[in-house]
Design an enzyme around this catalytic site. Sequence first.
Site, PDB file in Angstrom:
ATOM      1  N   LYS A 235      57.201  18.653  25.311  1.00 38.88           N
ATOM      2  CA  LYS A 235      56.353  18.484  24.750  1.00 38.88           C
ATOM      3  C   LYS A 235      55.048  19.682  25.297  1.00 38.88           C
ATOM      4  CE  LYS A 235      52.557  16.062  26.523  1.00 38.88           C
ATOM      5  NZ  LYS A 235      51.760  16.678  25.978  1.00 38.88           N
TER       6      LYS A 235
ATOM      7  N   GLU B  74      54.804  20.703  38.939  1.00 41.39           N
ATOM      8  CA  GLU B  74      54.729  21.878  38.982  1.00 41.39           C
ATOM      9  C   GLU B  74      53.118  21.662  39.174  1.00 41.39           C
ATOM     10  OE1 GLU B  74      55.384  24.677  40.766  1.00 41.39           O
ATOM     11  OE2 GLU B  74      57.510  24.658  40.039  1.00 41.39           O
TER      12      GLU B  74
ATOM     13  N   CYS C  65      47.340  28.135  37.460  1.00 41.29           N
ATOM     14  CA  CYS C  65      47.169  26.968  39.007  1.00 41.29           C
ATOM     15  C   CYS C  65      47.321  28.001  39.956  1.00 41.29           C
ATOM     16  CB  CYS C  65      48.773  26.428  38.773  1.00 41.29           C
ATOM     17  SG  CYS C  65      50.399  27.655  38.402  1.00 41.29           S
TER      18      CYS C  65
ATOM     19  N   GLU D 162      40.389  22.486  43.168  1.00 42.38           N
ATOM     20  CA  GLU D 162      40.335  23.005  41.938  1.00 42.38           C
ATOM     21  C   GLU D 162      39.693  23.078  40.623  1.00 42.38           C
ATOM     22  OE1 GLU D 162      44.146  22.317  39.247  1.00 42.38           O
ATOM     23  OE2 GLU D 162      45.114  24.352  39.618  1.00 42.38           O
TER      24      GLU D 162
HETATM   25  P1  NAD Z   1      47.501  17.440  32.161  1.00 40.95           P
HETATM   26  O1  NAD Z   1      47.775  17.448  34.000  1.00 40.95           O
HETATM   27  O2  NAD Z   1      46.116  17.235  32.252  1.00 40.95           O
HETATM   28  O3  NAD Z   1      48.028  17.257  31.248  1.00 40.95           O
HETATM   29  C1  NAD Z   1      49.447  18.539  31.432  1.00 40.95           C
HETATM   30  C2  NAD Z   1      50.724  18.288  30.564  1.00 40.95           C
HETATM   31  O4  NAD Z   1      50.687  16.384  30.997  1.00 40.95           O
HETATM   32  C3  NAD Z   1      50.077  18.106  29.385  1.00 40.95           C
HETATM   33  O5  NAD Z   1      51.453  18.444  28.326  1.00 40.95           O
HETATM   34  C4  NAD Z   1      49.501  15.941  28.498  1.00 40.95           C
HETATM   35  O6  NAD Z   1      49.529  15.968  27.365  1.00 40.95           O
HETATM   36  C5  NAD Z   1      50.543  15.955  29.919  1.00 40.95           C
HETATM   37  N1  NAD Z   1      50.063  14.401  30.095  1.00 40.95           N
HETATM   38  C6  NAD Z   1      49.104  13.565  30.685  1.00 40.95           C
HETATM   39  N2  NAD Z   1      49.218  12.507  30.541  1.00 40.95           N
HETATM   40  C7  NAD Z   1      50.597  12.644  30.925  1.00 40.95           C
HETATM   41  C8  NAD Z   1      51.199  11.007  31.087  1.00 40.95           C
HETATM   42  N3  NAD Z   1      50.548   9.978  31.551  1.00 40.95           N
HETATM   43  N4  NAD Z   1      52.959  11.338  31.589  1.00 40.95           N
HETATM   44  C9  NAD Z   1      53.597  12.673  30.928  1.00 40.95           C
HETATM   45  N5  NAD Z   1      52.284  13.673  30.264  1.00 40.95           N
HETATM   46  C10 NAD Z   1      50.643  13.597  30.709  1.00 40.95           C
HETATM   47  O7  NAD Z   1      47.336  18.996  32.485  1.00 40.95           O
HETATM   48  P2  NAD Z   1      45.691  20.330  32.323  1.00 40.95           P
HETATM   49  O8  NAD Z   1      44.666  20.007  32.359  1.00 40.95           O
HETATM   50  O9  NAD Z   1      46.823  20.292  30.659  1.00 40.95           O
HETATM   51  O10 NAD Z   1      46.547  21.533  33.227  1.00 40.95           O
HETATM   52  C11 NAD Z   1      45.547  22.010  34.498  1.00 40.95           C
HETATM   53  C12 NAD Z   1      47.033  21.877  35.576  1.00 40.95           C
HETATM   54  O11 NAD Z   1      48.311  22.140  35.133  1.00 40.95           O
HETATM   55  C13 NAD Z   1      46.100  22.213  36.223  1.00 40.95           C
HETATM   56  O12 NAD Z   1      46.259  21.569  37.537  1.00 40.95           O
HETATM   57  C14 NAD Z   1      47.049  23.381  37.467  1.00 40.95           C
HETATM   58  O13 NAD Z   1      47.127  24.244  38.608  1.00 40.95           O
HETATM   59  C15 NAD Z   1      48.808  22.662  36.909  1.00 40.95           C
HETATM   60  N6  NAD Z   1      49.056  23.499  36.138  1.00 40.95           N
HETATM   61  C16 NAD Z   1      50.278  24.159  37.346  1.00 40.95           C
HETATM   62  C17 NAD Z   1      51.610  25.189  37.676  1.00 40.95           C
HETATM   63  C18 NAD Z   1      51.807  24.962  38.617  1.00 40.95           C
HETATM   64  O14 NAD Z   1      53.648  26.156  38.184  1.00 40.95           O
HETATM   65  N7  NAD Z   1      52.210  24.745  39.881  1.00 40.95           N
HETATM   66  C19 NAD Z   1      51.133  25.835  36.024  1.00 40.95           C
HETATM   67  C20 NAD Z   1      50.760  25.464  35.539  1.00 40.95           C
HETATM   68  C21 NAD Z   1      48.822  24.600  35.651  1.00 40.95           C
END
Ligand code: NAD
Length: 472
Positions: free
Chosen positions: A173, A248, A282, A375
């Site tokens: 997804k 992650e 991230c 963050e």
């Molecule tokens: P988010 O948590 O809002 O969404 C991430 C993904 O999860 C999206 O595809 C979203 O649709 C999905 N999602 C949302 N609610 C969900 C649920 N209840 N169940 C399952 N999936 C769900 O994050 P974002 O705003 O898209 O991304 C930014 C965040 O991602 C930042 O905190 C960043 O640090 C983190 N990030 C971490 C890494 C890493 O490798 N550690 C890499 C990239 C981004």
Amino acid sequence: MLGPLVDSESIRRPMTAATLDQVELINPATGDVFDRMTLFDADATDGAIARAHDAFETWRQISPGDRARLLHSFAAAVDADVDNLAALEVRNAGHTLSNARWEAGHVRDVLSYYAAAPERLCGKQIPVAGGVDITFREPIGVVGIVVPWNYPMPIAAWGFAPALAAGNTVVLKPAEVTPLTAVRLAELALQAGIPEGVFTVLPGRGVEVGQRFVHNPLVKKVVFTGSTAVGKRVLAGCADQVKPATLELGGKSANIVFADADLEKAARTAPYAVFDNAGQDCCARSRILVQRCAFDKFVELLEPAVKGVRVENPELPTAEMGPLITAAQRQRVLDYLHLGDPVAIEGNAPHGDGFWLAPTVLGPVKPTSRVAVEEIFGPVAVLIPFDDEAEAVRISNDSVYGLSGSIWTRDIGRALRMSKAVQSGALSVNSNSSVRYWTPFGGFKESGLGRELGPDALDAFTEEKNVFLSDD
Ligand code: NAD
């Protein structure tokens, strides 16, 4: 015949009454809607998971050599499509052209690296009395991968390449706002001969598609990349079925600069360690810790470097930073800038349409201030002075996060002591690089659970079976 892969044309078809939800795709550089994407709902997701489950038995039986050949073909198909994939990412995510080309090439390289894995997925032979003991590495089944919007291509590949190499099937997804490259990668997989149902991309909302990955018992493992808040919910949901999860999550990494470092190099490179991808990274080294006796000198060197970051139309080959992903994300970052912390350095950004924001360095700030703790996920860095190693370690580790970080010093003993003391999964000394696909990546503390990439990535996509054969 296995079930169909997602076909990007059919999911972009105009909706008929009361069918699936749709999302507008917006070019972050202009604010214009340029496409629409139909989203999968929970029922359609369950159907795709069932097809991936059916495809699993076929895929796992494909001989290691043939699975390797198919993954090499997939890598070649991505290679031939780098320009197209990059153009999609520039338009859909506002990534700079040079970054987007690197990201598409990175997917190819991750696929090539793990294409070598099926033929090397060895178990062990362990000495025992009375017989022989051997272990097998067996695929788990359907793996559900949830990807955020900040690096749609690389993060997808870190999951699907080793998962497929190990013999699993994948449902993936993408984030609601950035589905295009993932959909294209699924088309390329099919073109490369990967059987239908083996790698399926399901654009959809987290609470629909993502939640089905967590709760549908046919999904045997979840790989989630995203915010720590959602990651915790995913982990709690997986606990119900004792379903393994790799997480992650967020970060607030420290770039620690000692007075004995090559200050010119540390200052010249610091902006790119936080403002790359408009700070939506991230691994962003968004806390710049500078030894107090070198603080003024460092800020003097940092200023032209920050002002020199080329923030411009991401389609230009010269662009070094593009816009933020959405108007909402831009506002979220602006809210942090309005908290009243002193602005030390401000860079440049285009005015007008699109979600633009100039790179900004705040400081000096208290290590406990909100901008230093939370963050921000935008082009904002904070400057924090420290006196000695002990204080640098204390400030650096006083965070719920522990993803990456840098240590700048010419003293090798100090580099080693700091590398051991800083609680982070991916550190670099006299460098700001975090990701190489052949080395492990992942976070300490609330930055994550498990590791991706590197030589051991298949451990997270296999079950280890132990078999004792008696010599009686
Ligand atoms: P988010 O948590 O809002 O969404 C991430 C993904 O999860 C999206 O595809 C979203 O649709 C999905 N999602 C949302 N609610 C969900 C649920 N209840 N169940 C399952 N999936 C769900 O994050 P974002 O705003 O898209 O991304 C930014 C965040 O991602 C930042 O905190 C960043 O640090 C983190 N990030 C971490 C890494 C890493 O490798 N550690 C890499 C990239 C981004």
